[in-house]
Design an enzyme around this catalytic site. Structure first.
Site, PDB file in Angstrom:
ATOM      1  N   CYS A  16       0.870  -1.176   0.000  1.00  0.00           N
ATOM      2  CA  CYS A  16       0.000   0.000   0.000  1.00  0.00           C
ATOM      3  C   CYS A  16       0.906   1.224   0.000  1.00  0.00           C
ATOM      4  O   CYS A  16       1.565   1.515   0.998  1.00  0.00           O
ATOM      5  CB  CYS A  16      -0.909  -0.006   1.229  1.00  0.00           C
ATOM      6  SG  CYS A  16      -2.013   1.436   1.305  1.00  0.00           S
ATOM      7  N   GLU A  51      -3.562   0.837  -6.119  1.00  0.00           N
ATOM      8  CA  GLU A  51      -2.554  -0.180  -6.414  1.00  0.00           C
ATOM      9  C   GLU A  51      -2.338  -0.189  -7.921  1.00  0.00           C
ATOM     10  O   GLU A  51      -3.241   0.159  -8.687  1.00  0.00           O
ATOM     11  CB  GLU A  51      -3.004  -1.556  -5.903  1.00  0.00           C
ATOM     12  CG  GLU A  51      -1.893  -2.591  -5.888  1.00  0.00           C
ATOM     13  CD  GLU A  51      -0.648  -2.126  -5.182  1.00  0.00           C
ATOM     14  OE1 GLU A  51       0.282  -1.662  -5.893  1.00  0.00           O
ATOM     15  OE2 GLU A  51      -0.588  -2.195  -3.951  1.00  0.00           O
TER      16      GLU A  51
END
Length: 246
Positions: free
Chosen positions: A2, A108
């Site tokens: 992340c 992402e």
């Protein structure tokens, strides 16, 4: 992993949703929504302090108490669930300094194939969030680091009024079926039923805590491609989290 996320919900909404007892002075009442949160930013975090749930801000990028330089935090934005209990940088925090990091979603990047004259494959960013629009609760760890007196002037304010820097890291785990085509890792997203146990500083059982560090239910989330404008950390605004056609 992340590396970027969104915090658009107000501190008041977060305090209500996470049953916070106290909002400390590091949290301004009406901050601008951040649609491109990057490392080194001061992010909202929920911790337990003296039996009270407290909402505060922590610097993203964990700086262990033994660190000699603050820049070590640039390499510690994510901690792997598989090793968080054993790695020297995280094991003390995992034992008694756990937190929740609220987010409205995260980005992402999916690897693609090289096109035209490109030498490297292009990566397509995706935005992942809860289907019901509720904030996510990332599993996080936090630490405190004493800012040395000999720091340059531009670093002396890292620790605020008391000279201590409070920082955090997001715990990641293997991808669920939704995330797997995009990336092989994802942040640990804790359900509300796990918040009390995760925040409890008196909970030290490694096996019990490890049971919480699992991929989120596929039915909880949705993912869609977004503009590559999010690649630049200087860009911000709600358009970054809007779906695009690719």
């Amino acid at each position: 992993m992340c590396g970027r996320f969104v915090t658009a919900s107000s501190p008041a909404l977060i305090a209500d949703r996470f049953a916070v007892d106290e909002v400390d002075a590091t949290v301004t009442p009406d901050p601008e929504p951040d649609y491109n949160v990057s490392p080194r930013r001061n992010v909202l975090a929920v911790r337990e302090r003296e039996g009270q749930r407290v909402l505060s801000r922590l610097r993203w990028g964990l700086v262990p108490s033994w660190a000699k330089e603050v820049k070590i935090g640039d390499r510690m934005i994510n901690a792997r669930a598989e090793t968080v209990a054993s790695k020297p940088a995280y094991r003390r925090a995992f034992a008694n300094k756990r937190c929740l990091i609220p987010a409205d979603g995260f980005y992402e990047w999916k690897a693609g194939t090289a096109a035209g004259g490109d030498k490297k494959p292009r990566k397509q960013p995706y935005f992942i969030h809860r289907k019901d629009g509720e904030p996510l609760a990332f599993a996080g760890l936090w630490e405190v680091w004493r800012v040395p007196d000999d720091r340059p002037d531009n670093e002396k304010d890292l620790g605020g009024d008391d000279g201590w820097l409070r920082s955090c890291v997001i715990v990641t785990t293997t991808a669920n079926e939704l995330m797997a085509p995009i990336h092989n890792r994802m942040p640990v997203i804790l359900p509300e039923s796990a918040w009390e146990r995760w925040l409890d500083p008196d909970e030290h059982d490694v096996d019990t805590l490890a049971e919480l560090l699992v991929p989120a239910d596929d039915a909880l989330l949705e993912a869609y491609p977004v503009s590559t404008e999010v690649n630049n950390a200087r860009n911000n605004g709600p358009e970054l989290a809007r779906a695009v056609v690719v």
